[in-house]
Design a protein around this motif. Sequence first.
Motif, short mmCIF file in Angstrom:
data_model
loop_
_atom_site.label_atom_id
_atom_site.label_comp_id
_atom_site.label_asym_id
_atom_site.label_seq_id
_atom_site.Cartn_x
_atom_site.Cartn_y
_atom_site.Cartn_z
N LYS A 62 0.83 -1.21 0.00
CA LYS A 62 0.00 0.00 0.00
C LYS A 62 0.87 1.26 0.00
CE LYS A 62 -3.85 -2.29 0.03
NZ LYS A 62 -4.63 -2.53 1.23
N LEU A 63 2.01 1.19 0.67
CA LEU A 63 2.93 2.32 0.67
C LEU A 63 3.49 2.57 -0.72
CD1 LEU A 63 4.34 4.51 2.30
CD2 LEU A 63 6.07 2.82 2.98
N GLU A 64 3.85 1.50 -1.41
CA GLU A 64 4.33 1.64 -2.79
C GLU A 64 3.23 2.21 -3.68
OE1 GLU A 64 7.23 1.23 -4.20
OE2 GLU A 64 8.30 0.48 -2.44
N GLN A 104 -9.54 7.65 -0.12
CA GLN A 104 -10.75 6.84 0.09
C GLN A 104 -10.39 5.62 0.93
OE1 GLN A 104 -12.96 5.95 -3.47
NE2 GLN A 104 -14.10 4.29 -2.52
N ALA A 105 -11.15 5.41 2.00
CA ALA A 105 -10.85 4.34 2.95
C ALA A 105 -11.01 2.96 2.33
CB ALA A 105 -11.75 4.47 4.17
N SER A 106 -10.27 2.01 2.88
CA SER A 106 -10.39 0.60 2.49
C SER A 106 -11.50 -0.06 3.30
CB SER A 106 -9.08 -0.14 2.74
OG SER A 106 -7.98 0.51 2.14
N THR A 107 -11.99 -1.18 2.80
CA THR A 107 -12.92 -2.01 3.58
C THR A 107 -12.39 -3.44 3.59
OG1 THR A 107 -14.30 -2.41 1.62
CG2 THR A 107 -14.96 -0.63 3.10
N SER A 145 -12.66 -3.58 -0.45
CA SER A 145 -12.34 -2.43 -1.29
C SER A 145 -10.93 -1.97 -0.93
CB SER A 145 -13.33 -1.29 -1.07
OG SER A 145 -12.91 -0.12 -1.74
N ASN A 146 -10.09 -1.81 -1.94
CA ASN A 146 -8.68 -1.49 -1.70
C ASN A 146 -8.49 -0.09 -1.17
OD1 ASN A 146 -6.07 -2.73 -1.87
ND2 ASN A 146 -5.56 -1.26 -3.48
#
Length: 484
Positions: A201-203, A214-217, A315-316
Amino acid sequence: MISGLWNGISGLSAFERALSSQSNNVTNSNTIGHKSDRVSFADMMYQSGYGKGVNIQSVQKDFSQGGLKDTGNDLDVAIEGRGFFVVNDPLTGETFYTRAGNFKMGADGTLQTVDNKKIYGSSPALTNLVSSDGSTQFNSDYSVDISSKQISTSDYLESINAKATDYTKTAKDSGVSGSGFKDKDSKISDIQALITNYKEKLELFASDPNATSQASTSQQNQISYSTFLTDLQDTDDFVEVTVDGEKVRQYFDTDVQTTMNLFADKLSSVIGLTASVDATGLVTIDSLIPGKSFDIREAAINTSSPAITETISPSNGTGRAMLDDAREALKNALEAADAKLIEMTHTIPSSGAALGAIGELQLKLDSLGITEDVFGNLSIENGAIYAKDGDNKFLIGKLETVMFTNPNGLDPQGNNLYRATKEAGEMMNASNVNNLVGSSVELSNTNLGEGLVDLMVYQRAFEASSKSITTSDEFLKTAIQLKK
């Protein structure tokens, strides 16, 4: 005859100063950041069509680009383009400007010139600190490197660094059977999966840091075994489900509730999952990894097939919220294993601070409150100053450069320094008109070939001027003799 004498004397004076200027250029041909002097001559007043000699009209600095030399020194930096570094004399408080980028770390840890004057720039803000125990710096407890990423955009520069304590030593079995129970090995596996997810996710965030946040789920599935629980009666009966192609099965043990609790515990041992079951036989399976999809199918009690419902779809997410969710999931897993996480985010605007707000640049990591270690391996990358400590690389400052409307109006002070004057005009930020090259210095822009030629020309002109004086003197002697 008198005019000839005067012309010769003016020539001696002018070419003596020209020789001095050009010899200064030649002798500074190896001086870092030196800008050569350019001499302009002008003829003097005329009378009845006869000139009255020569004068030095001006001596101006030639601020054209000098060549760059790779030195390999971490704190050397060269300006490619316009501008000057900002220098402060701590003894007098005066501000100067220089092109010489052969810097050093002073005894107090600040970036300095070779003669101990402070180099000014902008320092980063700690824009985000996430800590499991309130720690505000990396210390010896945080022995596990999680990530280190440097981000550069048109708006800001940023470094994000995260470390953890050794979760393999603190993890232990915990929880209640049937309600999210996790054994030691499962916790360690979950944390390792979440570290991988955080790095990914950092990359992803670094590839597009300005993406909409936008938040992940996290995925959640429920399986209702309630209708078929009566089928669990002896040791040959079982409850099962397939997760990502792997079958998870629990045979009847003691009673229905014990069997279902043990089944939920087996699901919780799957990497990245946690499961619980209620008294009705409803099994809830949650993903610990935000945005990650799990394939859950083929639920059964013996030959019966309960329904599987995906109650929450994964959701990513995007942008900074996506990264925050990944880090929070990792932090929760570490804390569940009695371990700790710390993440630091340091940010500087790409354009730097307002020129009135810049100050000295501290290079020691302990003085900056980042780590317990005094020093890191320093580097300067396009003006951004980084300190590397182990696998972590911290943004600790940014060099600022300025330019003037009329740089020829600057007052040379020696030691490669200039002082601002009214004639130099307005001072402006030069960040957008140059490139700062690390581990390099700018050489003198003196052209030795031209300099040596000019020296010979000035020498001959000086000799010719002296000849005009001796010739005029002989004329005067002859005229005096004729009068006698």
